[in-house]
Design a protein around this motif. Structure first.
Motif, mmCIF file in Angstrom:
data_model
loop_
_atom_site.group_PDB
_atom_site.id
_atom_site.type_symbol
_atom_site.label_atom_id
_atom_site.label_comp_id
_atom_site.label_asym_id
_atom_site.label_seq_id
_atom_site.Cartn_x
_atom_site.Cartn_y
_atom_site.Cartn_z
ATOM 1 N N TYR A 49 0.841 -1.206 0.000
ATOM 2 C CA TYR A 49 0.000 0.000 0.000
ATOM 3 C C TYR A 49 0.869 1.248 0.000
ATOM 4 O O TYR A 49 0.619 2.190 -0.764
ATOM 5 C CB TYR A 49 -0.920 0.014 1.221
ATOM 6 N N ARG A 50 1.890 1.248 0.831
ATOM 7 C CA ARG A 50 2.758 2.424 0.924
ATOM 8 C C ARG A 50 3.467 2.689 -0.397
ATOM 9 O O ARG A 50 3.523 3.830 -0.856
ATOM 10 C CB ARG A 50 3.775 2.244 2.052
ATOM 11 N N ALA A 53 0.816 3.901 -2.926
ATOM 12 C CA ALA A 53 0.365 5.266 -2.664
ATOM 13 C C ALA A 53 1.415 6.298 -3.055
ATOM 14 O O ALA A 53 1.077 7.446 -3.367
ATOM 15 C CB ALA A 53 0.012 5.416 -1.182
ATOM 16 N N GLY A 178 -3.639 1.401 -2.642
ATOM 17 C CA GLY A 178 -2.523 2.332 -2.766
ATOM 18 C C GLY A 178 -2.613 3.152 -4.034
ATOM 19 O O GLY A 178 -2.362 4.366 -4.023
ATOM 20 N N SER A 182 -3.027 7.147 -4.405
ATOM 21 C CA SER A 182 -2.127 7.947 -5.230
ATOM 22 C C SER A 182 -2.901 8.789 -6.229
ATOM 23 O O SER A 182 -2.632 9.988 -6.393
ATOM 24 C CB SER A 182 -1.152 7.028 -5.964
#
Length: 317
Positions: A49-50, A53, A178, A182
């Motif tokens: 996810y990080r 994103a 993510g 974004s």
């Protein structure tokens, strides 16, 4: 080369630590599923996810990248089945052999390793390959594995089960969330992001340690004697043919005018040079394939990849 080994060595050393811990019974076999659960359902989704994103949506929706990697995955599956299927190795074993030949260990090992080597911009192309392997490569190989069944609906049922498994896998959903974050420029509250960050930071070391433990468990539980000819060629297909194929197809696509970014091509070639995905062993066991053979392919590809992957990085960067 030394600078590359300084990056790659700790990753493979953590795999070795997990392997030794399980072989020496410092880590009980009963604890390994718990480590797998932590990585698969908590740490790894947060890491993906990080990265998703923080990656521009255009990178995650790169049609040229998808086309090149997907074409190579299909060729790898077809070729591996064609050269390994025989009287002893039926559709079931040949299909899961093809899956370990075409499915790199991108989630557990590749994303953090490539980011450490090439920078955060390597995450986008690597994440794209994860989606393709989870949605297409795995589903296709599981469906093909059912062709040994006398039931004419075996492949169809297997395909539905594979898609159901994908739907329940948290990794694609983490990537999608993510990408949405974004695209919409969504920023989660600071306490939530700090929690996600702690879990994401734990993903790489625990995942690598777990890979080693899973490989050790598979080897310890396998009592069948398997000919070297049944697993060594597939490991070499994974480590040599796969990255060469991706590189040649990618370069050919660029020559034909396909807008494929050279850096993205480098990333997916290195993805293809990774060892086989360790979770294929669990799938093989679930669908009744020869898990001892699959485990040996994964173990051998992981050991040899320390040298072959480092060489690929030295050649391409």
């Amino acid at each position: 080369m030394l600078s590359i080994l300084l990056v790659t060595f700790p990753f493979f050393a953590l795999v070795l630590c997990g392997y030794v811990a399980a072989r020496r019974r410092l880590l009980p076999q009963a604890a390994i599923p718990g480590l797998n659960t932590f990585v698969l359902y908590f740490a790894l989704p947060c890491m993906l996810y990080r990265f998703g994103a923080n990656t521009p949506v255009a990178q995650l929706l790169d049609g040229s990248l998808v086309a090149v990697y997907l074409l190579c995955a299909l060729i790898m599956v077809g070729f591996t089945i064609a050269v390994t299927r025989n009287q002893r190795i039926g559709w079931n074993d040949a299909s899961f052999g093809a899956l370990v030949a075409a499915f790199p260990n991108t989630g557990f090992m590749g994303v953090p390793l490539l980011v450490a080597l090439l920078g955060a911009q390597a995450a986008g192309p690597a994440i794209v390959t994860i989606v393709i392997d989870l949605l297409v490569t795995s589903s296709l190989c599981i469906a093909l594995s059912r062709l040994d069944s006398a039931d004419s609906h075996g492949a169809e049922v297997a395909a539905k089960n594979a898609l159901k498994g994908v739907a329940l896998n948290p990794m694609p959903w983490a990537i999608v969330l993510g990408a949405v974050s974004s695209g919409l420029a969504i920023t989660l509250p600071a306490p939530v992001m700090q929690t996600l960050g702690l879990l994401a930071d734990a993903a790489s070391p625990v995942a690598l340690f777990t890979i080693g433990a899973v490989l050790a468990r598979s080897q310890m539980n396998s009592v069948e004697k398997i000919p070297v000819a049944d697993y060594l060629p597939v490991a070499l297909i994974k480590l040599v043919l796969h990255p060469v194929l991706v590189g040649l197809v990618g370069l050919g696509a660029i020559q034909l005018g396909v807008p494929l970014d050279p850096f993205a091509l480098t990333v997916i070639v290195l993805v293809a040079a990774l060892p086989s995905a360790s979770n294929v062993s669990l799938l093989a066991e679930r669908f009744g394939a020869n898990n001892g053979r699959i485990a040996r392919i994964i173990l051998l590809s992981t050991v040899l990849a320390f040298f072959s992957f480092s060489a690929a990085v030295a050649l391409l960067t």
